[in-house]
Enzyme design. Sequence first.
Site, short mmCIF file in Angstrom:
data_model
loop_
_atom_site.label_atom_id
_atom_site.label_comp_id
_atom_site.label_asym_id
_atom_site.label_seq_id
_atom_site.Cartn_x
_atom_site.Cartn_y
_atom_site.Cartn_z
N ARG A 86 119.17 8.58 80.61
CA ARG A 86 118.52 7.34 81.05
C ARG A 86 119.45 6.52 81.94
O ARG A 86 119.00 5.71 82.74
CB ARG A 86 118.11 6.50 79.85
CG ARG A 86 117.01 7.09 78.97
CD ARG A 86 116.68 6.13 77.84
NE ARG A 86 115.71 6.66 76.89
CZ ARG A 86 114.39 6.54 77.00
NH1 ARG A 86 113.88 5.91 78.05
NH2 ARG A 86 113.58 7.04 76.08
N HIS A 133 127.55 21.19 87.09
CA HIS A 133 126.78 20.55 86.02
C HIS A 133 126.03 21.60 85.19
O HIS A 133 125.73 21.36 84.02
CB HIS A 133 125.83 19.50 86.58
CG HIS A 133 124.65 20.03 87.32
ND1 HIS A 133 124.67 20.31 88.67
CD2 HIS A 133 123.39 20.34 86.90
CE1 HIS A 133 123.48 20.76 89.04
NE2 HIS A 133 122.69 20.78 88.00
N ASP A 165 111.03 27.04 91.93
CA ASP A 165 111.11 26.79 90.49
C ASP A 165 110.55 25.41 90.17
O ASP A 165 110.35 24.57 91.05
CB ASP A 165 112.55 26.92 89.99
CG ASP A 165 113.56 26.12 90.80
OD1 ASP A 165 113.32 24.91 90.99
OD2 ASP A 165 114.57 26.68 91.25
N PHE A 189 109.71 21.57 91.90
CA PHE A 189 108.36 21.00 91.86
C PHE A 189 108.41 19.55 91.41
O PHE A 189 107.76 18.68 91.99
CB PHE A 189 107.47 21.79 90.88
CG PHE A 189 107.12 23.18 91.33
CD1 PHE A 189 107.52 23.67 92.57
CD2 PHE A 189 106.38 24.01 90.51
CE1 PHE A 189 107.19 24.96 92.98
CE2 PHE A 189 106.03 25.30 90.91
CZ PHE A 189 106.45 25.78 92.14
#
Length: 476
Positions: free
Chosen positions: A50, A139, A203, A207
């Site tokens: 978040r 990452h 993938d 999208f």
Amino acid sequence: MVASASEEVWNLFSMDRRSLKHVHDNVHGNIYLEPLFLKFIDTEQFQRLRDLKQLGISHLVYPGAVHSRFEHSLGVYWLAGEAINKITAYQGLELGIDREDIKTVKLAGLLHDVGHGPFSHVFEREFLPRVLNNYKWSHEDMSVKMIDYIVDEHHIDIDSETLKRVKEMIIASSEQESSLNSKSVKEKRFLYDIVANGRTGIDVDKFDYIVRDSRACGLGCSFQFERLMEIMRVMGDQICYRAKDYLTIHKLFATRADLYRTVYTHAKVKAIELMVVDALLKANDSLQIVSKTQQPDEFWKLDDTILKTIETSTEKELSEARNLILRIRRRDLYQFCNEFSVPKERLDYFKNITPQDIICSQKSGGVTLREEDVAVSNAKIDLTRGRNNPLQSINFFKDYESDEIFPIQDDRISHLLPAFCQDMIVRVYSKKPELVEAVSEAFENFQLKTYGMKAQVHATPEKKKRRILEGQGKFH
């Protein structure tokens, strides 16, 4: 009574959604969350997402771009579920898809970015390489470590083989694809193309972020991922598409490239990113930022709020970094001088331009530029396959009665599509407004020396060279 084949397939992904927790997403509508996925979501490590804006500092140019990686991760989880459900509905028995497959794909979608760094990709592509001496940090690798950490820290009961496959799906990108050699991958390789597709670049991660980013920035998006999910078909253990829909697929890659040019590498966005990188470099020794990138128990504490930590600190050691953040707040940004696209015939020999290249091109007399006066951005924009047409990496089929698969060659596609699939844009910035003219001239000299011509579209406007006062032309 024995269930029919169609009933068996339906039972794989049908459930009473009324008993599930749901959230309303502004892109996909209601997203339903099963208990296992909530065990991961309701952890401090996942909730950290978040505090990571999906587009880093782009909201300082596009004010609506404040969506987070938390939203994106829920979106990818949902689309991964929708994709595997589509395949199961049409080919579930033929492909031997079971409940574990469905659960694994959805979990990989949910957790694919749980190890992401702050400020979008700037942290790992521009900051860390400057301080890690060529050590490759990604990452995706950190996401794999973070998943293990979350499972251990929160005692989540999950099958070890499922967990292994989840992690393999997350690293199923072109850079990591060679590591996917386990038996589970070879048996159902198509499952590893749903979340992070290293084979074709199509993938559900793309999208979601293409539609979500376009909407947040107030840009139109005519790409329809729903159509691709409806017409995809597994053939030869990979996801293939109907040939008549190749323009829809090309639009996926073209829309992504437009976002890179319009948003992700916007000249003002790059100016702010360069300032953020400089601030992090100056703050690293004091805040030990890099040391927190090695292990998940420290990394999860690192997010976008590090800028506020620097900005509000009173430590003397952070004064230079703090001043840079204050310059961003007050819109006293590095000044964009000019840009050029590398001539396509020179791309084979292109090496990233550095501030040193620019200052070595200044003429004698006048202001003497130093390396720390100049910032350079080298932005590569392509259709995911470098200079190659991405359609050549995808297998197509004629119709649903056909078992033949084939790529579409360049000479068979619409002549309205671009013949060249990559652009390299070099931008130069002056860190001080009073040096714009000197930096611009040195940049022009560099182009003449390197290419025998000025590759930029036009000269730096005289007004910009003279503009030193604050408050003019800050947002465009």
